[in-house]
Design a protein around this motif. Structure first.
Motif, PDB file in Angstrom:
ATOM      1  N   ARG A   1      34.271  45.727  -6.528  1.00 55.73           N
ATOM      2  CA  ARG A   1      34.669  47.000  -5.945  1.00 55.73           C
ATOM      3  C   ARG A   1      33.441  47.738  -5.418  1.00 55.73           C
TER       4      ARG A   1
ATOM      5  N   TRP B   1      47.640  49.831   3.357  1.00 55.36           N
ATOM      6  CA  TRP B   1      47.425  50.517   2.081  1.00 55.36           C
ATOM      7  C   TRP B   1      48.491  51.607   1.948  1.00 55.36           C
TER       8      TRP B   1
ATOM      9  N   TYR C   1      40.612  53.393 -12.075  1.00 53.33           N
ATOM     10  CA  TYR C   1      40.663  52.632 -10.823  1.00 53.33           C
ATOM     11  C   TYR C   1      41.649  51.477 -10.892  1.00 53.33           C
ATOM     12  N   GLN C   2      42.509  51.483 -11.923  1.00 55.76           N
ATOM     13  CA  GLN C   2      43.581  50.505 -12.027  1.00 55.76           C
ATOM     14  C   GLN C   2      44.904  51.259 -12.182  1.00 55.76           C
TER      15      GLN C   2
ATOM     16  N   GLU D   1      40.328  54.605  -2.425  1.00 62.76           N
ATOM     17  CA  GLU D   1      40.527  53.229  -1.986  1.00 62.76           C
ATOM     18  C   GLU D   1      39.303  52.767  -1.195  1.00 62.76           C
ATOM     19  N   SER D   2      38.310  52.255  -1.898  1.00 66.37           N
ATOM     20  CA  SER D   2      37.030  51.937  -1.258  1.00 66.37           C
ATOM     21  C   SER D   2      37.134  50.794  -0.257  1.00 66.37           C
ATOM     22  N   LEU D   3      38.035  49.846  -0.484  1.00 67.38           N
ATOM     23  CA  LEU D   3      38.162  48.745   0.479  1.00 67.38           C
ATOM     24  C   LEU D   3      38.900  49.191   1.739  1.00 67.38           C
TER      25      LEU D   3
ATOM     26  N   SER E   1      39.196  42.906   3.941  1.00 65.46           N
ATOM     27  CA  SER E   1      39.094  43.911   2.877  1.00 65.46           C
ATOM     28  C   SER E   1      40.231  43.769   1.868  1.00 65.46           C
ATOM     29  N   LYS E   2      41.416  43.396   2.324  1.00 66.92           N
ATOM     30  CA  LYS E   2      42.512  43.144   1.385  1.00 66.92           C
ATOM     31  C   LYS E   2      42.200  41.938   0.507  1.00 66.92           C
TER      32      LYS E   2
ATOM     33  N   GLU F   1      39.768  43.151  -2.053  1.00 67.37           N
ATOM     34  CA  GLU F   1      40.476  44.023  -2.992  1.00 67.37           C
ATOM     35  C   GLU F   1      41.266  43.202  -4.008  1.00 67.37           C
TER      36      GLU F   1
ATOM     37  N   THR G   1      40.519  43.270  -7.942  1.00 63.48           N
ATOM     38  CA  THR G   1      41.553  43.715  -8.880  1.00 63.48           C
ATOM     39  C   THR G   1      41.797  42.663  -9.951  1.00 63.48           C
TER      40      THR G   1
ATOM     41  N   ASP H   1      34.051  48.722 -13.524  1.00 63.14           N
ATOM     42  CA  ASP H   1      34.117  49.396 -12.231  1.00 63.14           C
ATOM     43  C   ASP H   1      33.684  50.859 -12.302  1.00 63.14           C
TER      44      ASP H   1
END
Length: 538
Positions: free
Chosen positions: A4, A52, A251-252, A384-386, A411-412, A415, A419, A523
C-alpha cells in the motif's frame, strides 16, 4: 507501508507489468485543445470513480497556458447523503500546504528578512535539536527539504493524532526527537521541520502563520474559498473524511464516514505550516497557475520573484533513483529529488513537479509539467491510495499525450495484491496473540508512568481486571492494553480511526524498567512513529 502506498507519499507512481494489455477508452480522445483536454480528463476520472465505487468524492482541477481547463467535483460530500461535491467544495489538502509555506518564506526572502541558507538559529535563537552540530548549522533550506537527519515521520506523535500541545511546545520537544541519519545525507519525510519553518515565518513577520498566509498569499492570489484548517467552521462546504477502520485492522473493511467535520479528526493548529490548508478545485487552479507562471499574479505584479520561484524548485536532496523507465515501468524516474515544498523528477522524458498530501480520511496530489505549461490537482475525501495513483499517472499521461498503459487496471492489481497481504498479516497477528505466552509478572507490576524524552508521559494503569494505556498528550490514544506474547502487550484503542501499537517491556532484576513500541498494522501510516519512543519508568 507494505504494498500500500503511504497516504502522504510525495512519490509519483511507476507502472507494473500487468498494465499493458489494452489501450484504455479514455486515451482515444485527442487532448490538443482545452475542450478536448477537459473532456478526456473528465472521462478518465469517471472511469476511476466506477472502478472504485466506494469512493465518496473527488475534486479535480486542470490548468494549461495560464487558463483553468477543468475545475469539477465528483460524487458526494458524505457517504449516504445526496449533497454532491462541486468545484467549490473544500478538501483538506494536508502536505500540499508545504509548497504554500515555502512560498511564504520566498516572499520574506525577497524582502531581505530571511535567507535560504542562513541557520535557523538566526531567527529562532532558542532552536535546538538533539545533535549540537545540526542545531548550529541547519538552515531554512534544510527545514524545507527533509534533509536535517530525522527519520521518516520523526516527531509526528507530538501533533498526530490531535494533540493538546501548542506550537511552542512542539518546537521545544523537537530538541529531544532522535536523529537517525547524517546531516544532509539522505531524504526522510519530516513534518517536524516544516513546523520549525512556520515558526521562522512567525518570528520574522510578526504575524501568525495563518494571518500571513491569508493576507500575503490567499488575498493577493484571489483564493477566496481557501481557509487555514484551524479556521474551518463550515462542514457543509466540506468533503467530509472517510476511511476503512476494520475489522480486522485500519485501512481494511468497508468504507465508512469517520467524522462529520474535518477538524474532528485533524485539528493541526500545532503543525499548520506542514499541512493546514483546506481549498477547492477552483482555488487551487489559481495556485497552480501562479506556480507555473513563477509567481506572476493575474494583474501582472509578483507574489515572489522569478529568482525565488526557481530556487524553490532547485533540487536539494535525492529521494530515489533507478535505471529509468521500461515498457513495463513507463513512469519510473531516473532521479527523484526534493526541492523546497515540492518533489522534482523526470517522468516520461519530461520534468515533473509534484507533491502528495494525506490527512485522516483524505488524500491529495498536485502535479505540474512546466515544459507543457500544464498542471493538475486531485483531492479526495477518502484514503484510497491506489485510486490516487491511477489518477495521478493517468492524468499526467493524458496531459503528455501518452497512451497504451492502463493505470486503472495496474492500480487495481496492486490493490488486490496489497489487500491479500494485509488481510493475511492481520490473521497472523491475531493467531500469534492466541498462541502467545503469558506475561512473566502480575499485571500490577507493569503499572506506572512511562516517560519518553520527546513525547512525554504514557501511563499504564489498572482498569477492571486488565490494563489501560494513556498517551497523556493525545486524547484519542487511550485504551485497553492486552497481553500479547510474554512481555509484549497490544493496545485496543476504542477509537478505531487510530492505529494500535505493541509495547514491549524490558525487565531488570525481575522488574519492568524500560519499554519500546511499534505499530501493530503492517500498513500503519508513518506518522504513528511509535518506534521512536524510548520509555523509562518514572
Amino acid at each position: 507501508m507494505s504494498v500500500r502506498l503511504s497516504r502522504r507519499s510525495a512519490l509519483f507512481a511507476s507502472g507494473g507489468a500487468a498494465a499493458l494489455a489494452s489501450r484504455p477508452a479514455w486515451a482515444q480522445t485527442p487532448a490538443n485543445d482545452d475542450a478536448g483536454l477537459a473532456e478526456t480528463v473528465d472521462a478518465f476520472v469517471r472511469q476511476c470513480m466506477a472502478a472504485w465505487p466506494e469512493q465518496p468524492a473527488l475534486g479535480i482541477a486542470v490548468v494549461r497556458d495560464g487558463r483553468p481547463v477543468l475545475a469539477r467535483g465528483y460524487g458526494v460530500k458524505r457517504q449516504g447523503r445526496a449533497d454532491r461535491a462541486d468545484e467549490h467544495t473544500l478538501f483538506a489538502i494536508a502536505s500540499n500546504t508545504k509548497n504554500v509555506t515555502a512560498a511564504a518564506l520566498a516572499i520574506l526572502v525577497d524582502e531581505g528578512k530571511v535567507k535560504w541558507d542562513e541557520p535557523i538559529k538566526t531567527y529562532l535563537p532558542n532552536f535546538r535539536l538533539a545533535d549540537p552540530y545540526i542545531t548550529e548549522h541547519a538552515t531554512v533550506r534544510d527545514a524545507l527539504s527533509h534533509r536535517a537527519g530525522f527519520g521518516l515521520g520523526a516527531g509526528d506523535l507530538l501533533f498526530w493524532p490531535n494533540s493538546d500541545r501548542t506550537r511552542a511546545e512542539v518546537i521545544q520537544q523537537a530538541a529531544f526527537v532522535p536523529i537517525e541519519n547524517g546531516f544532509r545525507a539522505e531524504y526522510d519525510y519530516c513534518n517536524l521541520m516544516f513546523v520549525v519553518a512556520g515558526a521562522v515565518i512567525e518570528a520574522v513577520s510578526g504575524q501568525t502563520w495563518e494571518d500571513l498566509i491569508q493576507t500575503r498569499i490567499l488575498d493577493r492570489v484571489g483564493m477566496t474559498e481557501t481557509v487555514p484548517l484551524a479556521r474551518l467552521a463550515e462542514p457543509a462546504r466540506s468533503a467530509l473524511p472517510h476511511g476503512r477502520v476494520g475489522p480486522p485492522l485500519r485501512y481494511q473493511g468497508a468504507m465508512v464516514p469517520i467524522a462529520d467535520s474535518i477538524v474532528e479528526v485533524w485539528n493541526w493548529d500545532q503543525a499548520a505550516a506542514a499541512g493546514g490548508v483546506c481549498t477547492t478545485p477552483t482555488d487551487w487552479a489559481k495556485w497552480m497557475t501562479l506556480r507555473l507562471k513563477e509567481g506572476v499574479l493575474p494583474d501582472g505584479s509578483r507574489l515572489f520573484s522569478e529568482a525565488a520561484a526557481r530556487e524553490m524548485l532547485r533540487p536539494n536532496i535525492i529521494v530515489g533513483s533507478s535505471p529509468g523507465p521500461t515498457a513495463e515501468l513507463p513512469g519510473r524516474a531516473i532521479a527523484s529529488t526534493y526541492a523546497m515544498g515540492f518533489q522534482v523528477q523526470d517522468y516520461r522524458g519530461e520534468r515533473l513537479i509534484s507533491h502528495g498530501g494525506g490527512s485522516p480520511g483524505g488524500i491529495s496530489a498536485t502535479v505540474l509539467l512546466p515544459g507543457r505549461n500544464v498542471g493538475f490537482s486531485i483531492f479526495s475525501n477518502a484514503e484510497e491510495s491506489l485510486l490516487l495513483r491511477a489518477l495521478r499517472s493517468g492524468i499526467a499521461d493524458i496531459c503528455l499525450g501518452k497512451t497504451g498503459f492502463d493505470w486503472i487496471a495496474d492500480s487495481k492489481r496492486l490493490e488486490a495484491e496489497g489487500t491479500q497481504k494485509s488481510l493475511a498479516a492481520a490473521v497472523e497477528i491475531d493467531a500469534k496473540q492466541k498462541a502467545g505466552t503469558r506475561p512473566s509478572l502480575p499485571l500490577d507490576r507493569y503499572v506506572g508512568t512511562w516517560r519518553d524524552p520527546w513525547y512525554g508521559d504514557i501511563v499504564v494503569s489498572r482498569r477492571g481486571r486488565g490494563l489501560w494505556l494513556d498517551f497523556t498528550h493525545t486524547p484519542a490514544l487511550k485504551g485497553q492494553l492486552e497481553p500479547y506474547d510474554g512481555e509484549t502487550f497490544r493496545t485496543r484503542f476504542p477509537d478505531k480511526r487510530e492505529e494500535d501499537a505493541f509495547i514491549t517491556f524490558a525487565l531488570r532484576d525481575g522488574r519492568p524498567e524500560t519499554a519500546t513500541m511499534k505499530g501493530v498494522s503492517p500498513d500503519i501510516d508513518f506518522s504513528y512513529d511509535y518506534q521512536d519512543l524510548r520509555l523509562t519508568r518514572v
